[in-house]
Design an enzyme around this catalytic site. Structure first.
Site, PDB file in Angstrom:
ATOM      1  N   HIS A 340     -24.823   6.346  -1.703  1.00 36.28           N
ATOM      2  CA  HIS A 340     -24.240   7.373  -2.587  1.00 36.28           C
ATOM      3  C   HIS A 340     -24.113   8.744  -1.940  1.00 36.28           C
ATOM      4  CE1 HIS A 340     -26.496   4.274  -4.849  1.00 36.28           C
ATOM      5  NE2 HIS A 340     -25.330   4.161  -5.455  1.00 36.28           N
ATOM      6  N   CYS A 341     -23.817   8.760  -0.616  1.00 37.33           N
ATOM      7  CA  CYS A 341     -23.682  10.034   0.138  1.00 37.33           C
ATOM      8  C   CYS A 341     -24.930  10.889  -0.008  1.00 37.33           C
ATOM      9  CB  CYS A 341     -22.458  10.840  -0.317  1.00 37.33           C
ATOM     10  SG  CYS A 341     -20.906  10.023  -0.043  1.00 37.33           S
ATOM     11  N   ALA A 342     -26.078  10.257  -0.226  1.00 34.62           N
ATOM     12  CA  ALA A 342     -27.297  11.053  -0.441  1.00 34.62           C
ATOM     13  C   ALA A 342     -28.504  10.377   0.221  1.00 34.62           C
ATOM     14  CB  ALA A 342     -27.534  11.261  -1.937  1.00 34.62           C
TER      15      ALA A 342
END
Ligand code: PLP
Length: 381
Positions: A340-342
Protein backbone atom coordinates in the site's frame (compact mmCIF):
# COMPACT_ATOMS: atom_id res chain seq x y z
CA UNK A 1 -21.79 -11.32 -9.97
CA UNK A 2 -22.30 -7.94 -8.33
CA UNK A 3 -19.19 -5.91 -7.63
CA UNK A 4 -18.44 -4.87 -4.04
CA UNK A 5 -15.94 -2.03 -4.08
CA UNK A 6 -13.87 -2.03 -0.89
CA UNK A 7 -10.92 0.01 -2.11
CA UNK A 8 -12.19 3.44 -1.06
CA UNK A 9 -8.85 4.35 0.55
CA UNK A 10 -7.24 4.22 -2.91
CA UNK A 11 -9.99 6.25 -4.54
CA UNK A 12 -13.69 6.70 -3.75
CA UNK A 13 -16.29 5.05 -5.94
CA UNK A 14 -18.99 5.93 -6.71
CA UNK A 15 -18.33 9.64 -6.62
CA UNK A 16 -20.63 11.98 -4.70
CA UNK A 17 -23.86 12.78 -6.59
CA UNK A 18 -23.34 15.93 -8.66
CA UNK A 19 -19.61 15.44 -9.27
CA UNK A 20 -19.88 14.00 -12.79
CA UNK A 21 -22.40 16.62 -13.88
CA UNK A 22 -20.26 19.46 -12.47
CA UNK A 23 -17.25 18.17 -14.44
CA UNK A 24 -19.34 17.74 -17.62
CA UNK A 25 -20.98 21.12 -17.19
CA UNK A 26 -17.57 22.77 -16.95
CA UNK A 27 -16.36 21.05 -20.12
CA UNK A 28 -19.56 21.33 -22.14
CA UNK A 29 -20.94 24.70 -21.20
CA UNK A 30 -17.87 26.82 -21.09
CA UNK A 31 -15.07 27.51 -18.73
CA UNK A 32 -11.97 29.56 -19.09
CA UNK A 33 -8.58 29.92 -17.50
CA UNK A 34 -9.03 31.79 -14.22
CA UNK A 35 -7.15 34.92 -13.26
CA UNK A 36 -6.10 35.65 -16.86
CA UNK A 37 -8.71 37.25 -19.07
CA UNK A 38 -11.41 39.75 -18.18
CA UNK A 39 -14.23 38.24 -20.25
CA UNK A 40 -17.40 36.72 -18.89
CA UNK A 41 -16.27 33.06 -19.01
CA UNK A 42 -13.08 33.77 -17.12
CA UNK A 43 -14.84 35.83 -14.46
CA UNK A 44 -17.55 33.19 -14.02
CA UNK A 45 -14.91 30.47 -13.62
CA UNK A 46 -13.01 32.62 -11.12
CA UNK A 47 -16.13 33.06 -8.98
CA UNK A 48 -16.87 29.33 -9.08
CA UNK A 49 -13.31 28.50 -8.02
CA UNK A 50 -13.51 31.07 -5.22
CA UNK A 51 -16.64 29.35 -3.89
CA UNK A 52 -14.79 25.99 -3.76
CA UNK A 53 -11.85 27.63 -1.95
CA UNK A 54 -14.32 29.08 0.56
CA UNK A 55 -15.91 25.66 1.17
CA UNK A 56 -12.44 24.17 1.76
CA UNK A 57 -11.40 27.03 4.06
CA UNK A 58 -14.55 26.34 6.06
CA UNK A 59 -13.89 22.58 6.17
CA UNK A 60 -10.29 22.94 7.37
CA UNK A 61 -10.75 25.98 9.65
CA UNK A 62 -8.53 28.12 7.43
CA UNK A 63 -8.25 31.89 8.04
CA UNK A 64 -9.37 32.73 4.49
CA UNK A 65 -9.72 31.27 1.03
CA UNK A 66 -6.40 32.73 -0.15
CA UNK A 67 -4.66 30.19 2.10
CA UNK A 68 -6.24 27.28 0.25
CA UNK A 69 -3.94 26.05 -2.54
CA UNK A 70 -4.98 23.62 -5.26
CA UNK A 71 -2.59 20.86 -6.32
CA UNK A 72 -3.05 17.64 -8.33
CA UNK A 73 -3.29 15.61 -5.10
CA UNK A 74 -1.92 14.82 -1.66
CA UNK A 75 1.50 13.72 -3.00
CA UNK A 76 2.09 17.08 -4.69
CA UNK A 77 0.85 18.90 -1.60
CA UNK A 78 3.24 16.97 0.65
CA UNK A 79 6.15 17.63 -1.73
CA UNK A 80 5.39 21.35 -1.68
CA UNK A 81 5.35 21.42 2.12
CA UNK A 82 8.54 19.38 2.60
CA UNK A 83 10.61 20.70 -0.30
CA UNK A 84 9.27 24.22 -0.01
CA UNK A 85 10.06 24.64 3.69
CA UNK A 86 13.17 22.54 4.44
CA UNK A 87 16.72 23.75 3.69
CA UNK A 88 20.09 21.94 3.97
CA UNK A 89 20.94 21.60 7.67
CA UNK A 90 17.29 21.37 8.73
CA UNK A 91 15.81 18.38 10.56
CA UNK A 92 12.29 17.00 10.11
CA UNK A 93 10.35 14.48 12.22
CA UNK A 94 7.88 12.00 10.69
CA UNK A 95 5.98 9.02 12.10
CA UNK A 96 6.47 5.29 11.64
CA UNK A 97 3.12 5.14 9.82
CA UNK A 98 3.92 7.33 6.82
CA UNK A 99 2.93 6.75 3.22
CA UNK A 100 5.76 6.94 0.68
CA UNK A 101 4.50 10.40 -0.28
CA UNK A 102 6.18 11.56 2.95
CA UNK A 103 8.81 8.85 3.44
CA UNK A 104 10.36 8.86 -0.03
CA UNK A 105 10.37 12.65 -0.06
CA UNK A 106 12.34 12.92 3.20
CA UNK A 107 14.69 10.15 2.00
CA UNK A 108 15.30 12.19 -1.16
CA UNK A 109 15.76 15.37 0.88
CA UNK A 110 18.34 13.56 3.02
CA UNK A 111 20.58 13.45 -0.09
CA UNK A 112 20.30 17.25 -0.14
CA UNK A 113 21.43 17.82 3.45
CA UNK A 114 18.13 17.54 5.35
CA UNK A 115 18.09 14.98 8.18
CA UNK A 116 15.02 13.16 9.46
CA UNK A 117 13.89 11.09 12.45
CA UNK A 118 11.01 8.65 12.71
CA UNK A 119 8.74 8.54 15.78
CA UNK A 120 8.22 4.85 16.54
CA UNK A 121 4.67 3.48 16.45
CA UNK A 122 3.44 0.29 18.13
CA UNK A 123 2.02 -2.70 16.27
CA UNK A 124 -1.44 -1.08 16.32
CA UNK A 125 0.00 2.02 14.65
CA UNK A 126 -0.12 4.30 17.71
CA UNK A 127 2.47 7.05 18.17
CA UNK A 128 5.01 6.80 20.98
CA UNK A 129 4.67 10.38 22.22
CA UNK A 130 7.43 10.16 24.81
CA UNK A 131 9.84 8.99 22.10
CA UNK A 132 8.61 11.89 19.95
CA UNK A 133 9.56 14.37 22.70
CA UNK A 134 13.16 13.15 22.69
CA UNK A 135 13.59 13.57 18.91
CA UNK A 136 13.40 17.37 18.79
CA UNK A 137 16.72 19.09 18.09
CA UNK A 138 17.71 22.76 17.80
CA UNK A 139 17.64 22.39 13.99
CA UNK A 140 14.21 20.68 13.88
CA UNK A 141 12.19 22.82 11.49
CA UNK A 142 9.11 20.72 10.80
CA UNK A 143 7.06 17.72 11.96
CA UNK A 144 4.99 16.06 9.24
CA UNK A 145 2.64 13.18 9.98
CA UNK A 146 -0.23 11.24 8.56
CA UNK A 147 -3.52 11.81 10.38
CA UNK A 148 -4.68 8.23 9.82
CA UNK A 149 -2.89 5.23 8.41
CA UNK A 150 -3.81 4.06 4.92
CA UNK A 151 -2.88 0.51 6.03
CA UNK A 152 -4.51 -0.02 9.45
CA UNK A 153 -6.84 2.98 9.63
CA UNK A 154 -5.26 3.99 12.96
CA UNK A 155 -6.05 7.61 13.83
CA UNK A 156 -2.82 9.10 15.19
CA UNK A 157 -2.92 11.33 18.25
CA UNK A 158 -2.13 14.46 16.28
CA UNK A 159 -3.74 16.95 18.70
CA UNK A 160 -1.09 15.84 21.24
CA UNK A 161 1.63 16.01 18.56
CA UNK A 162 0.46 19.48 17.55
CA UNK A 163 0.64 20.63 21.18
CA UNK A 164 4.18 19.28 21.42
CA UNK A 165 5.19 21.11 18.23
CA UNK A 166 3.69 24.34 19.50
CA UNK A 167 5.59 24.00 22.80
CA UNK A 168 8.83 23.42 20.85
CA UNK A 169 8.16 26.26 18.41
CA UNK A 170 8.29 23.86 15.44
CA UNK A 171 5.93 23.94 12.44
CA UNK A 172 3.48 21.06 12.11
CA UNK A 173 2.10 19.68 8.83
CA UNK A 174 -0.56 16.99 8.50
CA UNK A 175 -1.14 14.45 5.73
CA UNK A 176 -4.94 14.25 5.79
CA UNK A 177 -5.24 12.01 2.70
CA UNK A 178 -7.14 9.41 4.75
CA UNK A 179 -9.07 11.68 7.10
CA UNK A 180 -10.52 14.56 5.04
CA UNK A 181 -14.20 13.74 4.64
CA UNK A 182 -14.01 11.09 7.39
CA UNK A 183 -13.33 12.96 10.63
CA UNK A 184 -12.97 16.67 11.48
CA UNK A 185 -9.59 17.98 10.30
CA UNK A 186 -8.92 21.53 11.41
CA UNK A 187 -5.81 23.71 11.53
CA UNK A 188 -6.92 25.01 14.94
CA UNK A 189 -7.79 21.71 16.66
CA UNK A 190 -4.62 20.03 15.41
CA UNK A 191 -2.52 23.19 16.04
CA UNK A 192 -1.27 22.57 12.51
CA UNK A 193 0.37 24.95 10.05
CA UNK A 194 -0.55 22.95 6.96
CA UNK A 195 -3.10 20.29 6.04
CA UNK A 196 -2.49 18.32 2.82
CA UNK A 197 -5.55 16.68 1.31
CA UNK A 198 -6.66 14.62 -1.69
CA UNK A 199 -9.99 15.36 -3.38
CA UNK A 200 -10.60 11.83 -4.66
CA UNK A 201 -10.73 9.79 -1.45
CA UNK A 202 -13.03 10.61 1.51
CA UNK A 203 -14.19 13.85 -0.07
CA UNK A 204 -15.60 11.78 -2.98
CA UNK A 205 -14.39 14.16 -5.69
CA UNK A 206 -12.58 13.44 -8.97
CA UNK A 207 -9.00 12.21 -9.32
CA UNK A 208 -6.31 14.77 -10.08
CA UNK A 209 -7.35 17.41 -7.59
CA UNK A 210 -6.19 18.03 -4.04
CA UNK A 211 -4.65 20.84 -2.11
CA UNK A 212 -3.29 22.41 1.04
CA UNK A 213 -4.83 24.51 3.80
CA UNK A 214 -2.14 26.81 5.19
CA UNK A 215 -1.70 29.02 8.22
CA UNK A 216 -0.66 32.55 7.15
CA UNK A 217 2.57 32.42 9.21
CA UNK A 218 3.76 29.16 7.66
CA UNK A 219 2.76 30.31 4.16
CA UNK A 220 5.30 33.15 4.49
CA UNK A 221 8.13 30.61 5.06
CA UNK A 222 7.21 28.42 2.09
CA UNK A 223 8.90 28.64 -1.32
CA UNK A 224 7.04 27.64 -4.49
CA UNK A 225 8.09 24.40 -6.18
CA UNK A 226 6.75 25.48 -9.53
CA UNK A 227 7.28 28.81 -11.22
CA UNK A 228 5.51 30.28 -14.21
CA UNK A 229 2.56 32.34 -15.28
CA UNK A 230 -0.06 33.29 -12.72
CA UNK A 231 -1.89 36.06 -14.57
CA UNK A 232 -0.80 38.47 -11.82
CA UNK A 233 2.22 40.79 -11.39
CA UNK A 234 3.34 39.68 -14.86
CA UNK A 235 5.82 42.59 -15.11
CA UNK A 236 7.95 40.94 -12.38
CA UNK A 237 10.48 38.18 -13.15
CA UNK A 238 9.73 36.73 -9.69
CA UNK A 239 6.71 34.79 -8.49
CA UNK A 240 4.19 37.13 -6.85
CA UNK A 241 4.03 37.32 -3.05
CA UNK A 242 0.24 37.14 -3.05
CA UNK A 243 -1.53 33.86 -2.32
CA UNK A 244 -2.73 31.58 -3.77
CA UNK A 245 -0.99 32.80 -6.98
CA UNK A 246 2.50 32.31 -5.51
CA UNK A 247 1.97 28.54 -5.44
CA UNK A 248 -0.38 28.02 -8.39
CA UNK A 249 1.63 28.73 -11.55
CA UNK A 250 0.09 27.39 -14.76
CA UNK A 251 -3.45 26.57 -15.80
CA UNK A 252 -5.66 25.23 -13.01
CA UNK A 253 -7.57 21.94 -13.22
CA UNK A 254 -10.94 23.64 -13.50
CA UNK A 255 -13.05 20.49 -14.13
CA UNK A 256 -11.39 18.90 -11.10
CA UNK A 257 -11.92 21.93 -8.88
CA UNK A 258 -15.60 22.24 -9.82
CA UNK A 259 -16.11 18.49 -9.41
CA UNK A 260 -14.56 18.78 -5.96
CA UNK A 261 -16.91 21.69 -5.25
CA UNK A 262 -19.92 19.47 -5.96
CA UNK A 263 -18.43 16.74 -3.74
CA UNK A 264 -17.96 19.23 -0.89
CA UNK A 265 -21.61 20.30 -1.17
CA UNK A 266 -22.62 16.64 -0.83
CA UNK A 267 -20.29 16.06 2.14
CA UNK A 268 -21.73 19.15 3.80
CA UNK A 269 -25.33 18.05 3.12
CA UNK A 270 -24.74 14.60 4.65
CA UNK A 271 -22.65 16.04 7.48
CA UNK A 272 -19.38 14.76 8.95
CA UNK A 273 -21.25 13.32 11.97
CA UNK A 274 -23.41 11.07 9.80
CA UNK A 275 -20.43 10.06 7.62
CA UNK A 276 -18.45 9.15 10.72
CA UNK A 277 -21.29 7.21 12.41
CA UNK A 278 -21.77 5.13 9.26
CA UNK A 279 -18.03 4.45 9.06
CA UNK A 280 -17.78 3.43 12.72
CA UNK A 281 -20.84 1.14 12.47
CA UNK A 282 -19.50 -0.67 9.37
CA UNK A 283 -15.96 -0.93 10.74
CA UNK A 284 -17.24 -2.38 14.03
CA UNK A 285 -19.43 -4.84 12.11
CA UNK A 286 -16.44 -6.08 10.07
CA UNK A 287 -14.07 -6.29 13.07
CA UNK A 288 -16.68 -8.11 15.20
CA UNK A 289 -17.35 -10.65 12.46
CA UNK A 290 -13.63 -11.41 12.05
CA UNK A 291 -12.59 -11.32 15.70
CA UNK A 292 -11.62 -14.69 17.06
CA UNK A 293 -10.65 -16.25 13.71
CA UNK A 294 -7.30 -17.91 14.48
CA UNK A 295 -6.08 -17.87 10.86
CA UNK A 296 -5.89 -14.12 10.36
CA UNK A 297 -4.27 -11.13 12.04
CA UNK A 298 -5.98 -7.74 12.14
CA UNK A 299 -3.30 -5.09 12.71
CA UNK A 300 -4.62 -1.82 14.12
CA UNK A 301 -6.75 -0.65 17.04
CA UNK A 302 -9.47 -3.00 18.31
CA UNK A 303 -12.07 -0.21 18.65
CA UNK A 304 -13.71 1.10 15.47
CA UNK A 305 -13.76 4.57 17.08
CA UNK A 306 -9.95 4.66 16.98
CA UNK A 307 -9.68 4.16 13.23
CA UNK A 308 -11.07 5.31 9.91
CA UNK A 309 -12.79 2.72 7.73
CA UNK A 310 -9.60 0.94 6.67
CA UNK A 311 -9.10 -2.65 7.83
CA UNK A 312 -6.08 -4.71 6.88
CA UNK A 313 -6.16 -8.49 7.12
CA UNK A 314 -3.02 -10.63 7.22
CA UNK A 315 -3.92 -14.20 6.20
CA UNK A 316 -1.63 -16.44 8.25
CA UNK A 317 -2.09 -19.65 6.23
CA UNK A 318 -2.50 -18.14 2.75
CA UNK A 319 -0.67 -15.83 0.41
CA UNK A 320 -2.30 -12.40 0.75
CA UNK A 321 -2.01 -11.72 -3.00
CA UNK A 322 -3.77 -14.98 -3.83
CA UNK A 323 -6.52 -14.16 -1.35
CA UNK A 324 -7.09 -10.73 -2.96
CA UNK A 325 -7.36 -12.41 -6.38
CA UNK A 326 -9.80 -15.01 -5.01
CA UNK A 327 -11.88 -12.27 -3.37
CA UNK A 328 -12.33 -10.64 -6.78
CA UNK A 329 -12.76 -13.78 -8.87
CA UNK A 330 -15.02 -15.76 -6.54
CA UNK A 331 -16.88 -13.04 -4.65
CA UNK A 332 -16.64 -9.85 -6.76
CA UNK A 333 -14.96 -8.09 -3.84
CA UNK A 334 -12.37 -5.49 -4.86
CA UNK A 335 -9.59 -4.85 -2.32
CA UNK A 336 -5.94 -3.89 -2.40
CA UNK A 337 -3.13 -6.20 -1.32
CA UNK A 338 0.59 -5.67 -0.84
CA UNK A 339 2.39 -2.84 0.93
CA UNK A 340 0.00 0.00 0.00
CA UNK A 341 2.90 2.41 -0.76
CA UNK A 342 3.58 2.41 2.98
CA UNK A 343 6.49 0.04 3.85
CA UNK A 344 7.24 2.09 6.98
CA UNK A 345 3.71 1.46 8.28
CA UNK A 346 3.95 -2.26 7.49
CA UNK A 347 7.22 -2.43 9.47
CA UNK A 348 5.47 -0.78 12.46
CA UNK A 349 2.44 -3.09 12.15
CA UNK A 350 4.76 -6.12 11.79
CA UNK A 351 3.26 -7.05 8.42
CA UNK A 352 6.43 -6.47 6.38
CA UNK A 353 7.32 -7.96 3.90
CA UNK A 354 4.18 -10.01 3.31
CA UNK A 355 1.82 -7.01 3.39
CA UNK A 356 -1.91 -7.40 3.94
CA UNK A 357 -5.23 -7.47 2.12
CA UNK A 358 -6.81 -4.06 2.75
CA UNK A 359 -10.57 -3.51 2.91
CA UNK A 360 -11.61 0.14 2.89
CA UNK A 361 -15.16 1.41 3.02
CA UNK A 362 -17.08 4.59 2.39
CA UNK A 363 -20.44 6.32 2.50
CA UNK A 364 -21.92 4.11 -0.22
CA UNK A 365 -20.78 0.84 1.39
CA UNK A 366 -23.72 -1.10 2.88
CA UNK A 367 -24.06 -3.48 5.83
CA UNK A 368 -24.69 -6.26 3.29
CA UNK A 369 -21.37 -5.48 1.56
CA UNK A 370 -19.57 -5.80 4.90
CA UNK A 371 -21.33 -9.06 5.82
CA UNK A 372 -20.46 -10.52 2.41
CA UNK A 373 -16.81 -9.44 2.79
CA UNK A 374 -16.56 -10.89 6.32
CA UNK A 375 -18.05 -14.21 5.19
CA UNK A 376 -15.60 -14.37 2.27
CA UNK A 377 -12.62 -13.65 4.56
CA UNK A 378 -13.66 -16.41 6.97
CA UNK A 379 -14.17 -18.86 4.12
CA UNK A 380 -10.77 -18.07 2.55
CA UNK A 381 -8.84 -17.91 5.87
N1 PLP B 1 -0.86 9.93 2.01
C1 PLP B 1 -1.66 8.89 2.34
C2 PLP B 1 -1.82 8.52 3.79
C3 PLP B 1 -2.32 8.18 1.34
O1 PLP B 1 -3.10 7.15 1.66
C4 PLP B 1 -2.14 8.57 -0.01
C5 PLP B 1 -2.78 7.81 -1.10
O2 PLP B 1 -3.21 6.71 -0.95
C6 PLP B 1 -1.31 9.66 -0.30
C7 PLP B 1 -0.69 10.32 0.75
C8 PLP B 1 -1.12 10.13 -1.71
O3 PLP B 1 -2.31 10.71 -2.19
P1 PLP B 1 -2.51 11.08 -3.73
O4 PLP B 1 -2.68 9.79 -4.44
O5 PLP B 1 -3.72 11.94 -3.75
O6 PLP B 1 -1.32 11.83 -4.19
Amino acid sequence: MEMIYLDQAAGSFPKAPGVASAVCDCLEHGSSNINRSSHILSIRSELQVMAVREALADLFGCAGCEWILFTPGATQSINLILRGSLRPGDHVIISGMEHNAVFRTVVDLEKRGVSFSVVPCDCAGRLDLSAARSLFRPETRLVMMTHASNVSGTILDLPAMGELCQAQGVSFAVDAAQTAGHIPVSLGTLRADAICFAGHKGLMGPQGIGGIALSPGFARQLSPLITGGTGSASDSPEMPDTLPDRFEAGTSNLPGILGLGAALSFVRSVGLDALRSHEIALTARFLNALNGCPHIRLPGPKRAEDRVGVISVDFLRRDNGEVAAALEQNYGILTRCGLHCAPLAHHSLETFPQGTVRFSLGWFTSEEDISAAAAAVLALA
